[in-house]
Design a protein around this motif. Structure first.
Motif, PDB file in Angstrom:
ATOM      1  N   ALA A 366       0.830  -1.211   0.000  1.00  0.00           N
ATOM      2  CA  ALA A 366       0.000   0.000   0.000  1.00  0.00           C
ATOM      3  C   ALA A 366       0.861   1.256   0.000  1.00  0.00           C
ATOM      4  CB  ALA A 366      -0.923  -0.006   1.222  1.00  0.00           C
ATOM      5  N   LEU A 370       0.622   3.940  -3.034  1.00  0.00           N
ATOM      6  CA  LEU A 370       0.190   5.306  -2.757  1.00  0.00           C
ATOM      7  C   LEU A 370       1.292   6.310  -3.080  1.00  0.00           C
ATOM      8  CD1 LEU A 370      -1.733   4.753   0.615  1.00  0.00           C
ATOM      9  CD2 LEU A 370      -2.722   5.310  -1.597  1.00  0.00           C
ATOM     10  N   TYR A 380      -8.238   4.586  -2.081  1.00  0.00           N
ATOM     11  CA  TYR A 380      -7.554   3.295  -1.908  1.00  0.00           C
ATOM     12  C   TYR A 380      -8.400   2.349  -1.067  1.00  0.00           C
ATOM     13  CZ  TYR A 380      -4.060  -0.181  -0.697  1.00  0.00           C
ATOM     14  OH  TYR A 380      -3.401  -1.361  -0.512  1.00  0.00           O
TER      15      TYR A 380
END
Length: 1003
Positions: A366, A370, A380
């Motif tokens: 993640a 991002l 997200y």
């Protein structure tokens, strides 16, 4: 050597190797040291020991690093405390050393000269360390050199015979470690515990507690090997996933050590290596990603070195000690996110970590995605909720991981299905449950509901257990004492890739219904509901078309309310009610059941109007079933409860009388629902002042509940609680106390100390104690109860305010009038805002606040408030209600205090006459009125009439309350005054010798 010469080594957990390096060389130089993890015994209170060390005045060696200066770490307290000591006392000894390239400019350390010990040749680093200490402390006497030196980190070559350990970060002469991960975050405590275990001579298998790839087992082992490499002369990394290749890796090491020539047969090379390792120490072998204990065991050497094994398989009994590698702590997840996304808001980081289940691989993925896409967190999380598998396939794996999470999970699941089809089928069923322990009997209760491939083994718990163990063996679940657990992201990926999703989801729905108890109210079933609730919610009952699952979900939420956890239950009940109303309509049976549950939760939380609106609507809709239908009568019963709580006692009584009559006719006298109606009607009677009728009905209801439900059933205890209230209202305080003590003890045992019903019992027992004159015990119990209510229900809940009201009465009774006034004033303001100006509880607070004003001499303000309160009570409750008569009694006291004796006498005469008619001659409230009327008579010079009335009141109080009760003492004091006024001084003196004089008037 004095204790002041001992050196306390202050360091961050990440710098343990530096601390031990410094300790060894200082001890070798003759200094005594203190290192928390070595010198403090297991079980030591760490913060207390640190505090004592800091304030003993001993020198502190501070190992400065980026980790050490992290403001979130406990080390901040250590060095800021010592710097503060130095400002006050220049002799406070501080020895700072820098162990990495942390920037010290612009902070508290900038004016202090701090030598570096990192990046130096080992001998030079030792010299810097010792010289820094000698600059502060005198050289100690010569000491013998310690054996077994640890190594200096970072240097490429050192030998076993080197004088002393190498500084941390140094690498031995023989090593093959993969590149260290520069982004490695957290795990300091785990690494240090692992070091302690290895140093104790154990083999250690690093296994994932969650039993899956992605928790960072390999990364943990790699970081350990690099961080503590300075303590070894040999560090070798062996890929162990393919057990048939392990021998070749060991043979390569044997050749590297020049134990055998190139071309030696593998068995001979391994034998030579094992023989060598048995005779030398300071070596570390890491077997990474081993799959089978029995396949690896023959390759493991013996000897005084260290072995580290990483594996998804939890079974290493007899080979190694298991060290559980769990997911990140929340702080570790947030730290990793901030490493890649330094501007990420703390709240967003926490939401991300929560959604990702703190799984290191998922958090790393993640963070990289991002950072690459600049996607906002909300987008997200929305994508994660809809397409977890696809999102977890996006991009490449973070540094140090071989594959992204989705690939890791799907490939492993496919391997499991191939090797064990039954286990593979069970895995996909588990994916539709919650990320909490799954009760193993879920798959054995109704074997006929399972797919054909599982039905044969479902009736055999041992076979089921071995099949579930396969999930853990493949790293897709972890086993706990209460059942297997799958990580939420693993489940999401499996659901997205399930070959038969509709069938599996339907099977899980049916299994959950079959495994659920019928009763959500009895404590004996609460543990079962607690175990099933996360799985029922994971099955998405809000969207289900299965009416049985909707009914099960409704009962699971009801159990939360029954056990006193209404705050948790509220959002769940609201979601189900709203979803089912939209999907199935407001008149559908499960929608109406959800409305009933939601109303009950609002009622428990003190949201009486919301509960009333829901119950009124539900009753209207259920009337199509007929007035005598059990569901209609349940709704009528609930609405009456709402009416009573908002102060509409007469309407509540009428509805409860009708409901009780119908339930007796339809269900019978002893049906639990009938007894619930009887209980509620008695409460109505009590609220409108019909105490004797309430007592008779409660006594009968309690006897029936004890016979039908048992002495310890929560509903039986409700009736016991209510019957004690009846006894208290008719003046039988000792009997009320005995029953309340028994009920409180039972509720504490069955419901727990903080359950709202337990607190209600504690509240009532405190009233009993106060009524029998035990004010100190009453106060202690009320203080504890109020604190619990405030924590459990909040400051504004009606039950909390009732508890505050009672504590204020205790304070006033013990002479703490100012505190009582402050508490009553606050309670009155809250009740006016929460319940309204005319609610009976609000009027009770107004009555008590007026009494506080009277006690501190503000008689005119007290009179104004009592006049208003009496007028409201007469309008709301009626002229003869006991609470109305209490207000009349108090207003008469105000009138007497401001000199209006004739008005006070008239009001007291009327109040006494009403109380005698309604409560009886011997009721404590009646005797209170008699006492006050006698005071009026004496004030107006009618001493003979006052004496007659005081003599009668004293005799009754002595018989009912006893000679030592405060009210009895008050009557004796008043009678002595009457006797003095009539010239009977000898009698008055004799009476005063027997009794002490308290206040004259009684509110």
């Amino acid at each position: 050597m004095s204790d002041a010469s001992r050196i306390f080594i202050s360091h961050a957990g990440r710098d343990r190797a530096w601390a031990q390096w410094a300790r060894w060389h200082l001890e070798a130089a003759g200094y005594r040291t203190e290192l928390d993890t070595i010198d403090w015994a297991p079980g030591t209170n760490f913060m207390q020991a640190m505090h004592e060390a800091l304030h003993r005045g001993i020198p502190m060696l501070v190992l400065l690093s980026a980790a050490y200066l992290d403001p979130e770490r406990y080390t901040t307290d250590e060095w800021t405390t010592r710097l503060a000591q130095r400002r006050k006392d220049p002799d406070a000894k501080l020895i700072p050393l820098r162990v990495d390239r942390v920037d010290l400019h612009g902070g508290l350390w900038s004016p202090i000269i701090v030598p570096d010990v990192f990046g130096l040749p080992p001998d030079e680093a030792v010299t810097v360390l010792v010289e820094a200490v000698r600059h502060v402390l005198d050289p100690p006497p010569a000491a013998a050199l310690l054996a077994g030196p640890p190594a200096y980190p970072g240097q490429p070559v050192a030998t076993a015979g080197a004088a002393g350990p190498r500084p941390p970060g140094s690498l031995p002469a023989v090593w093959n470690l993969p590149r260290r991960n520069p982004g490695f975050t957290g795990r300091d405590g785990m690494l240090n515990r692992l070091h302690d275990t290895l140093s104790g001579g154990s083999r250690v298998a690093v296994q994932a507690l969650h039993g899956m790839g992605g928790v960072g087992k390999t990364q943990l082992a790699l970081e350990y090997a690099h961080r503590f490499a300075g303590e070894y002369d040999l560090v070798w990394w062996i890929p162990a996933e393919q057990s048939e290749l392990i021998g070749d890796h060991l043979a390569t090491l044997a050749q590297k050590l020049r134990l055998v020539p190139a071309g030696t047969a593998t068995p001979d090379a391994v034998e030579a290596l094992h023989d060598h390792l048995r005779r030398v120490s300071r070596w570390l072998l890491v077997f990474d990603n081993a799959e089978e204990r029995d396949h690896l065991a023959p390759w493991l050497p013996d000897g005084p070195g260290h072995l580290l094994i990483t594996s998804r398989n939890p079974n290493w009994a007899g080979v190694a000690t298991a060290v559980d590698v769990d997911v990140f702590t929340r702080n570790e997840s947030i730290a990793l996110l901030h490493t890649h996304l330094p501007h990420l808001d703390q709240g967003d980081a926490d939401r991300l970590a929560e959604a990702l289940g703190d799984l290191p691989l998922a958090v790393g993925q993640a963070a990289e995605l991002l950072g690459e896409t600049r996607l906002d967190v909300d987008s997200y999380l929305a994508e994660l909720g809809e397409h977890a598998a696809e999102l977890m396939r996006t991009g490449g794996p973070p540094a140090g991981y071989p594959a992204v999470l989705a690939a890791t999970v799907t490939l492993t699941a496919e391997r499991l299905r191939t090797a064990d089809p039954a286990a593979g089928q069970l895995l996909y069923l588990c994916a539709w449950l919650g990320p909490e322990p799954i009760p193993a009997d879920l798959f054995t209760v109704r074997p006929g509901l399972l797919p054909e491939s599982l039905a044969g083994m479902a009736g055999r718990p041992v076979v089921v257990g071995r099949t579930l163990a396969q999930l853990a063996r493949y790293g897709l679940a972890r086993l706990t004492d209460t059942g297997p657990v799958l990580h939420r992201l693993v489940q999401a990926i499996l659901r997205d890739t399930d070959p038969t999703p509709e069938t599996d989801h339907s099977t899980i729905e049916q299994l959950l219904v079959a495994a659920s108890p019928d009763d959500g109210t009895h404590p004996q079933w609460w543990p079962r509901w607690t175990a099933l609730l996360p799985h029922i919610l994971a099955a998405d009952p809000a969207a289900t078309s299965n009416p049985d699952l909707r009914w099960t979900a409704q009962r699971s939420v009801w159990h939360l309310a029954a056990r006193g956890d209404a705050r948790t239950a509220l959002p769940l009940a609201e979601r189900l009610y709203q979803a089912w109303t939209q999907r199935h309509g407001p008149d559908e049976s499960s929608t109406l059941a959800a409305a009933t549950t939601l109303a009950e939760i609002h009622r428990q939380l003190g949201h009486y109007q919301q509960a009333r609106q829901l119950d009124e609507d539900t009753l209207t809709r259920r009337k199509v079933l007929g007035d005598d239908h059990p569901n209609t009568l349940t709704s009528a019963n609930n609405l009456a409860d709402d009416l009573r709580r908002v102060g509409e006692h007469e309407r509540a009584r009428e509805l409860d009388e009708d409901t009780l009559a119908r339930r007796r006719r339809v269900l019978g006298d002893d049906h639990p629902d009938t007894l619930s109606s009887a209980n509620n009607l008695a409460e109505d009677m009590r609220r409108v002042g019909e105490h004797e009728q309430a007592r008779e009905l409660d006594e009968d209801t309690l006897a029936r509940k004890r016979r039908v439900l048992g002495d310890d059933h929560p509903d039986t205890l409700n009736s016991a609680n209510n019957f004690a209230a009846d006894l208290r209202r008719v003046g039988e305080h000792e009997q009320a106390r005995e029953l309340d003590e028994d009920t409180l003890a039972r509720r504490r045992r069955i419901l727990g100390d903080d359950h709202p019903r337990t607190l209600n019992s504690a509240n009532n027992l405190a009233i009993d104690l106060r009524r029998v004159g035990e004010h100190e015990r009453a106060r202690e119990l009320d203080e504890d109860t109020l604190a619990r209510y405030q924590r459990v229900l909040g400051n504004d809940h009606p039950d909390t305010l009732r508890s505050a009201n009672n504590l204020a009465i205790d304070l006033a009774a013990m002479g703490e009038h100012e505190r009582a006034r402050e508490l009553d004033e606050d309670t009155l303001a809250r009740r006016r805002r929460v319940l309204g100006d005319d609610h009976p509880d609000t009027l009770t607070s107004a009555n008590n606040f007026a009494a506080d004003l009277r006690r501190v001499g503000e008689h005119e303000r007290a009179r104004e408030l009592d006049e208003d309160t009496l007028a409201r009570k007469r309008r709301v409750l009626g002229d003869d209600h006991p609470d109305t008569l209490t207000s009349a009694n108090n207003l008469a006291i105000d009138l007497r205090r401001v000199g209006e004796h004739e008005r006070a006498r008239e009001l007291d005469e009327d109040t006494l006459a009403r109380r005698r008619r309604i409560l009886g001659d011997d009721h404590p409230d009646t005797l209170r009125s008699a006492n006050n009327l006698a005071v009026d008579l004496a004030a107006m010079g009618e001493h003979e009439q006052a004496r007659e009335l005081d003599e009668d009141t004293l005799a009754r109080r002595r018989r009912i309350l006893g000679d030592d009760h405060p009210s009895t003492l008050n009557s004796a004091s008043n009678l002595a005054i009457d006797l003095d006024a009539l010239g009977q001084h000898a009698k008055a003196s004799q009476l005063r010798q027997q009794f002490r004089p308290p206040d004259l008037s009684e509110s």
